[in-house]
Write an enzyme that holds these catalytic residues in place. Sequence first.
Site, short mmCIF file in Angstrom:
data_model
loop_
_atom_site.label_atom_id
_atom_site.label_comp_id
_atom_site.label_asym_id
_atom_site.label_seq_id
_atom_site.Cartn_x
_atom_site.Cartn_y
_atom_site.Cartn_z
N GLY B 42 -32.56 17.60 45.35
CA GLY B 42 -32.78 18.51 44.23
C GLY B 42 -34.01 19.35 44.46
O GLY B 42 -34.63 19.27 45.52
N GLU B 111 -35.23 13.99 55.85
CA GLU B 111 -34.15 13.10 56.22
C GLU B 111 -33.19 12.96 55.04
O GLU B 111 -33.63 13.02 53.89
CB GLU B 111 -34.71 11.71 56.50
#
Lengths: 228, 228
Positions: B42, B111
């Site tokens: 997000g 990641e």
Amino acid sequence: MLQNIKVAVDAVVFGYESKKNLSVLLIKRGVEPFKNTWALPGGLVLEDESLEDAVERELLEETGVQIDYLEQLYSFGKPKRDPRNRVVSISYFGLVKPNHFKIQADTDAAEAQWFPITDIPELAFDHKSILDLAKARLKSKLHYQPIGFDLLSKSFPFSDLEHLYTTILEKDIDRRNFRKKLMSFGIIEETGEMSQSGSGRPAKLFQFNTKKYKALAKDGFHFEIKFV
Amino acid sequence: MLQNIKVAVDAVVFGYESKKNLSVLLIKRGVEPFKNTWALPGGLVLEDESLEDAVERELLEETGVQIDYLEQLYSFGKPKRDPRNRVVSISYFGLVKPNHFKIQADTDAAEAQWFPITDIPELAFDHKSILDLAKARLKSKLHYQPIGFDLLSKSFPFSDLEHLYTTILEKDIDRRNFRKKLMSFGIIEETGEMSQSGSGRPAKLFQFNTKKYKALAKDGFHFEIKFV
DNA sequence: TTATTTTGCGTTGAATTTACACAAAACTAC
DNA sequence: GTAGTTTTGTGTAAATTCAACGCAAAATAA
């Protein structure tokens, strides 16, 4: 690039007067844009208050109404929903019991008023969509959550509950089956009092037992009413 | 007093691998606060994009994953949920089908990784609460919306659906009744193909008929599965 | 005192839900 | 290739729940 988006809250507040219509609380806007247009109560969130606090504050400021049930409804964030700045509005769904209907127009906003759901004026911004969503939420919640009681007085004749369901859902009910079903849950109980009779046989008064409901719910019980 | 609140979106994205566990897509944060902590994908909403666009953009940037189902979950706005600025996060609930699992770590974030729901690391901010809410939503939706199909491949053996329900809901099912019920809806149909048998009898493959479902739904049909 | 309105209540048939077990099709290991 | 293992596929009977239905009692209004 710096983000500059405003955050507001809006409230769709429903009320229900015994044997009358479902109503919604609206305010008439005192400023541009949409000056003098009816709108949902609400406004910008303050820097250090929670969203819920913002809703309750705005409601008090604009209408003087205190809420009996409040839950978040949905967030509206289309870039152009406010013609001036970008405003994301987090909308809330509220219910008030009949004894909290009184509007205190003294305060902030130009005017505040209850509108029967069947007779809603043109609304500012995308408030019509918000209201529609809230109506749908109310309807669907009536089926699976004992939320109707937050629209009734503390104690009520059974027929009030019945009328609440029929008017909001716009469907007929078999009175006998409805009553049987609701009583079988064991979450409403007689108060012992009788209604001051209107025109007909006086009715026993009932009340919703919140504690019992919560206990049952924790224990896997699921409130559910269906209609044909 | 000028309002200065940031608006972000966060996504809880679920995936389900045939006969394995339910998984959630997480990213490892590359910047403070909570640098190197796992978090929901997000980020801040851009000035001129819709909330949904923001979610899809962030997901692509941070994980490369394209979503098969997306709906708004809830908005989180406690003043102190971000230790630095005030950030209101509008969270979304997403599902991806198995053929879209592949993560493109090339991009933005440090990641990205799928975590089985049974083994979630410590999460940044209030993301644990958001995830919990999403889990609850997924569980409850399985009962009343044919949403499980957005976690399965286009065609699937019936047992996949069965396992999906049992693992997500953590309940046992009577296979016969479950199948009977689902088939009675008339929203899933045989493809004519058979599964490449694993270790046991090969199974017919089925697919969900979206059009039929929508037609029925418009006509008052209500998907509903109960468990004992 | 009669008519009208509203409350309160029980039964029966239909539909739905639950519980439950065994044979067929493939693969695996010998 | 035979025996054992795994997984799929299916029906019935009992229990429960739901749906339909009407009439008498308590009050007020005329």
